[in-house]
Design a protein around this motif. Sequence first.
Motif, PDB file in Angstrom:
ATOM      1  N   LEU A 151     -20.071-131.562 -79.445  1.00 44.27           N
ATOM      2  CA  LEU A 151     -19.464-132.845 -79.091  1.00 44.27           C
ATOM      3  C   LEU A 151     -20.053-133.406 -77.802  1.00 44.27           C
ATOM      4  CD1 LEU A 151     -17.353-134.974 -79.761  1.00 44.27           C
ATOM      5  CD2 LEU A 151     -15.669-133.613 -78.510  1.00 44.27           C
ATOM      6  N   GLY A 152     -20.300-132.548 -76.824  1.00 43.94           N
ATOM      7  CA  GLY A 152     -20.911-132.999 -75.580  1.00 43.94           C
ATOM      8  C   GLY A 152     -22.333-133.503 -75.778  1.00 43.94           C
ATOM      9  N   LEU A 153     -23.106-132.826 -76.625  1.00 44.68           N
ATOM     10  CA  LEU A 153     -24.459-133.302 -76.934  1.00 44.68           C
ATOM     11  C   LEU A 153     -24.423-134.653 -77.633  1.00 44.68           C
ATOM     12  CD1 LEU A 153     -26.070-129.970 -78.198  1.00 44.68           C
ATOM     13  CD2 LEU A 153     -26.388-131.043 -75.965  1.00 44.68           C
ATOM     14  N   LEU A 154     -23.455-134.828 -78.529  1.00 46.00           N
ATOM     15  CA  LEU A 154     -23.330-136.095 -79.239  1.00 46.00           C
ATOM     16  C   LEU A 154     -22.932-137.229 -78.296  1.00 46.00           C
ATOM     17  CD1 LEU A 154     -23.484-137.160 -82.190  1.00 46.00           C
ATOM     18  CD2 LEU A 154     -21.011-136.831 -82.317  1.00 46.00           C
ATOM     19  N   ILE A 155     -21.984-136.958 -77.410  1.00 46.34           N
ATOM     20  CA  ILE A 155     -21.535-137.989 -76.472  1.00 46.34           C
ATOM     21  C   ILE A 155     -22.640-138.334 -75.471  1.00 46.34           C
ATOM     22  CG2 ILE A 155     -19.875-138.475 -74.629  1.00 46.34           C
ATOM     23  CD1 ILE A 155     -17.852-136.800 -76.154  1.00 46.34           C
ATOM     24  N   GLY A 156     -23.352-137.338 -75.014  1.00 55.03           N
ATOM     25  CA  GLY A 156     -24.396-137.591 -74.035  1.00 55.03           C
ATOM     26  C   GLY A 156     -25.625-138.272 -74.605  1.00 55.03           C
ATOM     27  N   TRP A 157     -25.888-138.110 -75.895  1.00 54.09           N
ATOM     28  CA  TRP A 157     -27.112-138.652 -76.492  1.00 54.09           C
ATOM     29  C   TRP A 157     -26.914-140.033 -77.107  1.00 54.09           C
ATOM     30  CZ3 TRP A 157     -31.924-138.112 -75.774  1.00 54.09           C
ATOM     31  CH2 TRP A 157     -32.862-138.449 -76.732  1.00 54.09           C
ATOM     32  N   TYR A 158     -25.725-140.260 -77.663  1.00 51.76           N
ATOM     33  CA  TYR A 158     -25.459-141.531 -78.334  1.00 51.76           C
ATOM     34  C   TYR A 158     -24.453-142.338 -77.508  1.00 51.76           C
ATOM     35  CZ  TYR A 158     -27.825-139.500 -82.342  1.00 51.76           C
ATOM     36  OH  TYR A 158     -28.758-138.927 -83.171  1.00 51.76           O
ATOM     37  N   ARG A 159     -24.896-143.452 -77.008  1.00 52.94           N
ATOM     38  CA  ARG A 159     -24.055-144.289 -76.163  1.00 52.94           C
ATOM     39  C   ARG A 159     -22.831-144.844 -76.898  1.00 52.94           C
ATOM     40  NH1 ARG A 159     -25.326-146.626 -71.339  1.00 52.94           N
ATOM     41  NH2 ARG A 159     -27.508-146.005 -71.676  1.00 52.94           N
ATOM     42  N   PRO A 160     -22.924-145.295 -78.176  1.00 53.87           N
ATOM     43  CA  PRO A 160     -21.715-145.806 -78.851  1.00 53.87           C
ATOM     44  C   PRO A 160     -20.606-144.771 -78.961  1.00 53.87           C
ATOM     45  CG  PRO A 160     -23.675-146.524 -80.017  1.00 53.87           C
ATOM     46  CD  PRO A 160     -24.133-145.537 -79.001  1.00 53.87           C
ATOM     47  N   VAL A 161     -20.979-143.504 -79.200  1.00 57.18           N
ATOM     48  CA  VAL A 161     -19.965-142.442 -79.277  1.00 57.18           C
ATOM     49  C   VAL A 161     -19.303-142.243 -77.916  1.00 57.18           C
ATOM     50  CG1 VAL A 161     -19.566-140.018 -79.841  1.00 57.18           C
ATOM     51  CG2 VAL A 161     -21.232-141.339 -81.147  1.00 57.18           C
ATOM     52  N   ALA A 162     -20.093-142.294 -76.846  1.00 58.25           N
ATOM     53  CA  ALA A 162     -19.528-142.145 -75.498  1.00 58.25           C
ATOM     54  C   ALA A 162     -18.577-143.284 -75.169  1.00 58.25           C
ATOM     55  CB  ALA A 162     -20.656-142.071 -74.476  1.00 58.25           C
ATOM     56  N   GLN A 163     -18.937-144.504 -75.543  1.00 55.97           N
ATOM     57  CA  GLN A 163     -18.061-145.637 -75.274  1.00 55.97           C
ATOM     58  C   GLN A 163     -16.780-145.582 -76.101  1.00 55.97           C
ATOM     59  OE1 GLN A 163     -20.573-149.004 -76.050  1.00 55.97           O
ATOM     60  NE2 GLN A 163     -21.714-148.816 -74.118  1.00 55.97           N
ATOM     61  N   PHE A 164     -16.865-145.010 -77.299  1.00 50.45           N
ATOM     62  CA  PHE A 164     -15.685-144.937 -78.162  1.00 50.45           C
ATOM     63  C   PHE A 164     -14.711-143.855 -77.711  1.00 50.45           C
ATOM     64  CE2 PHE A 164     -13.620-143.146 -81.976  1.00 50.45           C
ATOM     65  CZ  PHE A 164     -12.866-144.249 -82.357  1.00 50.45           C
ATOM     66  N   LEU A 165     -15.243-142.674 -77.330  1.00 53.86           N
ATOM     67  CA  LEU A 165     -14.382-141.546 -76.964  1.00 53.86           C
ATOM     68  C   LEU A 165     -14.100-141.465 -75.468  1.00 53.86           C
ATOM     69  CD1 LEU A 165     -15.901-138.726 -79.210  1.00 53.86           C
ATOM     70  CD2 LEU A 165     -13.848-140.079 -79.626  1.00 53.86           C
ATOM     71  N   GLY A 166     -14.731-142.304 -74.667  1.00 54.03           N
ATOM     72  CA  GLY A 166     -14.558-142.229 -73.218  1.00 54.03           C
ATOM     73  C   GLY A 166     -13.123-142.353 -72.747  1.00 54.03           C
ATOM     74  N   PRO A 167     -12.357-143.367 -73.174  1.00 52.96           N
ATOM     75  CA  PRO A 167     -10.969-143.491 -72.682  1.00 52.96           C
ATOM     76  C   PRO A 167     -10.076-142.317 -73.050  1.00 52.96           C
ATOM     77  CG  PRO A 167     -11.736-145.555 -73.645  1.00 52.96           C
ATOM     78  CD  PRO A 167     -12.763-144.537 -73.971  1.00 52.96           C
ATOM     79  N   VAL A 168     -10.254-141.773 -74.256  1.00 53.69           N
ATOM     80  CA  VAL A 168      -9.433-140.630 -74.670  1.00 53.69           C
ATOM     81  C   VAL A 168      -9.768-139.400 -73.841  1.00 53.69           C
ATOM     82  CG1 VAL A 168      -8.798-139.155 -76.605  1.00 53.69           C
ATOM     83  CG2 VAL A 168      -9.268-141.581 -76.990  1.00 53.69           C
ATOM     84  N   LEU A 169     -11.041-139.188 -73.597  1.00 56.33           N
ATOM     85  CA  LEU A 169     -11.449-138.036 -72.804  1.00 56.33           C
ATOM     86  C   LEU A 169     -10.951-138.144 -71.366  1.00 56.33           C
ATOM     87  CD1 LEU A 169     -15.124-137.545 -74.062  1.00 56.33           C
ATOM     88  CD2 LEU A 169     -13.051-136.377 -74.822  1.00 56.33           C
ATOM     89  N   GLU A 170     -11.009-139.329 -70.794  1.00 51.67           N
ATOM     90  CA  GLU A 170     -10.529-139.503 -69.428  1.00 51.67           C
ATOM     91  C   GLU A 170      -9.023-139.281 -69.329  1.00 51.67           C
ATOM     92  OE1 GLU A 170     -12.130-139.919 -66.663  1.00 51.67           O
ATOM     93  OE2 GLU A 170     -14.082-139.866 -67.652  1.00 51.67           O
ATOM     94  N   LEU A 171      -8.293-139.583 -70.407  1.00 52.67           N
ATOM     95  CA  LEU A 171      -6.845-139.380 -70.404  1.00 52.67           C
ATOM     96  C   LEU A 171      -6.483-137.904 -70.404  1.00 52.67           C
ATOM     97  CD1 LEU A 171      -3.928-140.446 -70.632  1.00 52.67           C
ATOM     98  CD2 LEU A 171      -4.261-140.498 -73.131  1.00 52.67           C
ATOM     99  N   PHE A 172      -7.128-137.125 -71.270  1.00 49.48           N
ATOM    100  CA  PHE A 172      -6.740-135.727 -71.435  1.00 49.48           C
ATOM    101  C   PHE A 172      -7.411-134.806 -70.419  1.00 49.48           C
ATOM    102  CE2 PHE A 172      -5.440-137.249 -75.612  1.00 49.48           C
ATOM    103  CZ  PHE A 172      -4.247-136.571 -75.781  1.00 49.48           C
TER     104      PHE A 172
END
Length: 323
Positions: A151-172
């Motif tokens: 999941l970290g490799l996916l978020i770090g490599w693909y910007r759309p995935v990071a923008q989509f999951l960013g708020p949820v990750l910052e919450l938890f």
Amino acid sequence: MPRPSQGAGGLALSALDDSVLDYSVPDYSVRDHPVQDHSVQDDDSPRGAPGPAAPSAARPRPPERPGRGRRALLVGRRAVRAVAALLLLAAVWEILPRLEVVDPTFLPPLSEVLLAWAELLRSGELADHAGASLARSLAGFGLAIALAVPLGLLIGWYRPVAQFLGPVLELFRNTAALALLPVFVLILGLGETSKVSIILYACAWPILLNTVAGVKGVDPLLIKSATSMGLKPYRLFQKVILPAAVPTIFTGVRLAGAYSILVLVAAEMVGAKAGLGYLINYAQFNFRVPDMYAGIITISALGLLFNLLLVRLERRFSTWRTT
């Protein structure tokens, strides 16, 4: 008849005759010009025969590997300092209760704690509790690596995935794992599932965040160079991105290893029937203070061994780096 006078041509001819007739060898001193062996073998000599022996000169020795002896000396000094610090701590722990600087009822001498530890080991009780704790810790830790690294490799490599999951990750990520322990117990019960799940939750965050940081921190020049050489995205990720992110990923893995031990103790104090956390809690309630400290020492030793193992694995997977 008068002799003709010598002009410029006569002088040149006279000088030429003198130079031709002069067979003297100039003095080339060895000390002014070092002798170099440019000799060629005679045609009459057999092929492979050695030529004239050149003057013996001291050949430079091949350079030794720099820093090997000094590195070993530094490692030895660090080991001596670490052992000295542990011996000092053991001496303080033994002497202060003996002198009643601290109450020996609540902090018994180290010798009594070690005797209690040996008794627990002899009876097999310590091995049973340690086995149960290691099974839970390794299960949650392994699941965290299996889920957080991809999941970290996916978020770090693909910007759309990071923008989509960013708020949820910052919450938890700002919610402490121990604060959610009652929630895990209410939803998953008092069995093994809740304990492994809370360890998984606590270990996933350092691995996930360090993996994302490792992928985003790759030198852009490396990526441009690999792209200019015609590497496809899959090969680029395999040959450049992943190796460059390995040190940062292992930093998160080491942090997660420490979290797996810390959260485990708290998880085993709630509804557990075996484990080192249960042993510590049970010994406290029954006022078996040496047994309680024996459990604490065992957890500390397991955490130290776990960290050393992860350091060795990090060196194994990061052999390409210069040390």
